[in-house]
Design a protein around this motif. Structure first.
Motif, short mmCIF file in Angstrom:
data_model
loop_
_atom_site.label_atom_id
_atom_site.label_comp_id
_atom_site.label_asym_id
_atom_site.label_seq_id
_atom_site.Cartn_x
_atom_site.Cartn_y
_atom_site.Cartn_z
N ASN A 145 0.88 -1.19 0.00
CA ASN A 145 0.00 0.00 0.00
C ASN A 145 0.91 1.22 0.00
OD1 ASN A 145 -1.95 1.95 0.30
ND2 ASN A 145 -2.29 1.57 2.45
N ASN A 371 -6.46 2.28 3.39
CA ASN A 371 -6.27 1.14 2.50
C ASN A 371 -5.03 0.33 2.88
OD1 ASN A 371 -6.85 -0.39 0.05
ND2 ASN A 371 -4.95 0.48 -0.73
N GLY A 372 -5.21 -0.98 3.05
CA GLY A 372 -4.11 -1.88 3.36
C GLY A 372 -3.88 -2.12 4.83
N TRP A 374 -4.70 -3.40 8.71
CA TRP A 374 -5.40 -4.58 9.21
C TRP A 374 -5.14 -4.75 10.69
CZ3 TRP A 374 -2.02 -8.14 11.30
CH2 TRP A 374 -0.70 -8.12 10.83
N THR A 451 -9.82 -6.09 7.91
CA THR A 451 -8.98 -5.45 6.90
C THR A 451 -9.73 -4.26 6.32
OG1 THR A 451 -9.78 -6.94 5.15
CG2 THR A 451 -7.78 -7.59 6.34
N THR A 453 -10.00 -1.54 3.06
CA THR A 453 -9.69 -1.39 1.64
C THR A 453 -10.35 -0.13 1.10
OG1 THR A 453 -9.53 -3.78 1.34
CG2 THR A 453 -9.86 -2.46 -0.63
N SER A 454 -9.59 0.65 0.36
CA SER A 454 -10.12 1.88 -0.22
C SER A 454 -9.40 2.18 -1.52
CB SER A 454 -9.93 3.05 0.76
OG SER A 454 -10.32 4.29 0.17
#
Length: 471
Positions: A145, A371-372, A374, A451, A453-454
């Motif tokens: 990311n 994003n990415g 977790w 997780t 995500t974007s």
């Protein structure tokens, strides 16, 4: 502090761990001449960017990184040579490696020391214009990311440009411009190399990452001399946690030109006068750990010695991998999927900050999720009757057009999500909503990953708690 072999010739052995320290990982580049470094230890970066990452590695540097042994090789004398080369058309190539491991961080309540014995390229003056050797780390969340810099943290243990006789040490963190970490400059300091010039001589560059003190601290050293420090009180807790509350990986490279050499030189670099073919030599890289404790499956490790059973330190009790402080579970394993699972109770994470929460019940939430990122919650028991729904308490102050997915994955953070929901601005980073999502039927005990995500690099959600239900 460790007892280090600071000077001497190339090819020195990795120094033994000093009293109270243990060796975590090392590479002394003892392979045959003309061979690449160990693929078990290192990833070789190639090209002008990561796939999907910023052009020219995000810094305007001009070289093409290759896996050619002309640019990157062991020399048969215990050194790694990273050599920038200009071809007849004026194009530059060089070498860059990063560790396979991304989990370098101190144990809870302990310290980590990352160090390398390096000879900067032996070139100065106009012939050095554009040379940019570096020994540094990036937060684990950066891998895969490539748009969450600098929030995930960058520790520059050794940078040098244009053959200037000094070392730069810097922390990059926070936001991409300005902010608590003064980006894109970062929080840095410089120091002359003790005893002999930085160029053409071996010196030992190190960072100590200390979780045994309050506030937590980062300290920079050259040949055992501390010249810089940054501590957690210099910024807000969320920024510090986002940069340091996770593992890092280590990088070595020699770039040419770009956003650091050019302003120091006062003109664009490299130039026609820049000398080709002068290598950086790396004798070894080593990581040491001291103090603290880590717990896995009921075994507590303290100061490098494993002891079973239950450990109590400063009012915090660790038993069978679950840490309890003041009656609130803040980490570890187990638990039913149908209870309220506090998001901050992860045992591993990447890119996740923790902050005080103003939602009903107070406590903490996980923050600055992008994003990415977790978070990992092992051993969650769904029982014999299948769960079909997931819901989470979330908040978002994301800008217009910024949104993303909160996903649930089982047993691997790269497995297919069993369910997800989308979230955008809820009215503020502490404006909480409970959002449900259907999931694939789940029974039994599983490791759960949240997780995030974007399609945009910006933070898009905070999470207070989550739970599962059978209907």
């Amino acid at each position: 502090m460790l007892c280090l072999g600071l000077f001497g010739t190339a090819g020195a052995a990795v120094p033994p761990a000093g009293s109270g320290w243990s060796l975590v990982w090392s590479d002394d580049f003892s392979g045959a001449a003309g061979t690449l470094p160990s693929s078990s230890n290192w990833i070789i970066d190639t090209g002008h960017s990561y796939p999907g990452g910023a052009a020219n590695w995000g810094t305007g540097e001009v070289q093409n990184y290759t896996s050619s042994t002309a640019n990157l090789s062991q020399d048969g004398s215990g050194d790694l040579r990273i050599t920038p080369i200009r071809d007849s058309a004026g194009n530059w190539t060089s070498g860059r490696v990063e560790t396979q491991r991304t989990d370098f961080q101190p144990p809870a309540g302990g310290k980590l020391r990352i160090e390398s014995r390096i000879q900067m390229p032996n070139v100065t003056g106009a012939a050095a214009d554009g040379y940019w050797p570096a020994f540094w780390t990036l937060g684990a969340g950066y891998r895969g990311n490539y748009w969450n810099w600098p929030s995930i943290g960058e520790f520059d243990l050794m940078e040098n440009v244009n053959g200037v006789n000094q070392v730069w040490g810097t922390l990059h963190c926070g936001t991409g411009s300005g902010g608590p970490c003064n980006e894109t400059t970062g929080l840095g300091a410089t120091h002359a190399c003790p005893g002999s010039a930085c160029q053409g001589n071996f010196h030992t560059y190190a960072l100590e990452w200390d979780r045994s003190v309050s506030p937590q601290q980062l300290r920079w050293y050259v040949d055992g001399v501390q010249y810089h420090s940054v501590n957690a009180s210099q910024m807000d807790a969320a920024t510090w946690d986002a940069a340091t509350n996770h593992g890092h990986f280590i990088l070595l490279n020699v770039a040419m030109g770009g956003a650091f050499p050019d302003p120091v030189a006062g003109h664009q670099t490299p130039t026609s006068a820049t000398q080709s073919g002068v290598p950086m030599l790396v004798d070894y890289v080593a990581v040491y750990s001291s103090g603290g404790s880590t717990t896995t499956g009921g075994t507590t490790t303290t100061g490098g010695t494993a002891t079973g059973g239950t450990t109590t330190t400063g009012g915090t009790t660790t038993t069978g991998g679950t840490t309890t402080t003041g009656g609130t579970t803040t980490g570890g394993t187990g638990g039913t999927a149908y209870s309220t699972l506090q998001a901050e109770s992860f045992t591993q994470q990447s890119g996740v900050g923790v902050e005080a929460c103003t939602d009903t019940g107070g406590g903490q939430d996980i923050a600055s999720l992008a994003n990415g990122d977790w978070a990992y919650y092992p051993g969650i028991d769904f029982g014999s009757t299948a769960a079909h729904q997931f819901k989470a308490r979330v908040a978002s102050g994301a800008a217009g057009g910024v949104s993303g997915l909160v996903e649930v994955r089982l047993d691997s953070r790269t497995s297919t999500p069993i369910g997800s929901f989308a979230v955008a601005n809820t009215g503020g980073w502490q404006s909480w909503q409970t959002i449900p999502a259907n999931i694939s039927a789940v029974t039994g005990k599983h490791d759960v990953y949240l997780t995030f995500t974007s399609g945009q690099p910006a933070d898009f959600v905070n999470v207070n708690w989550f739970t599962f239900s059978q209907t």
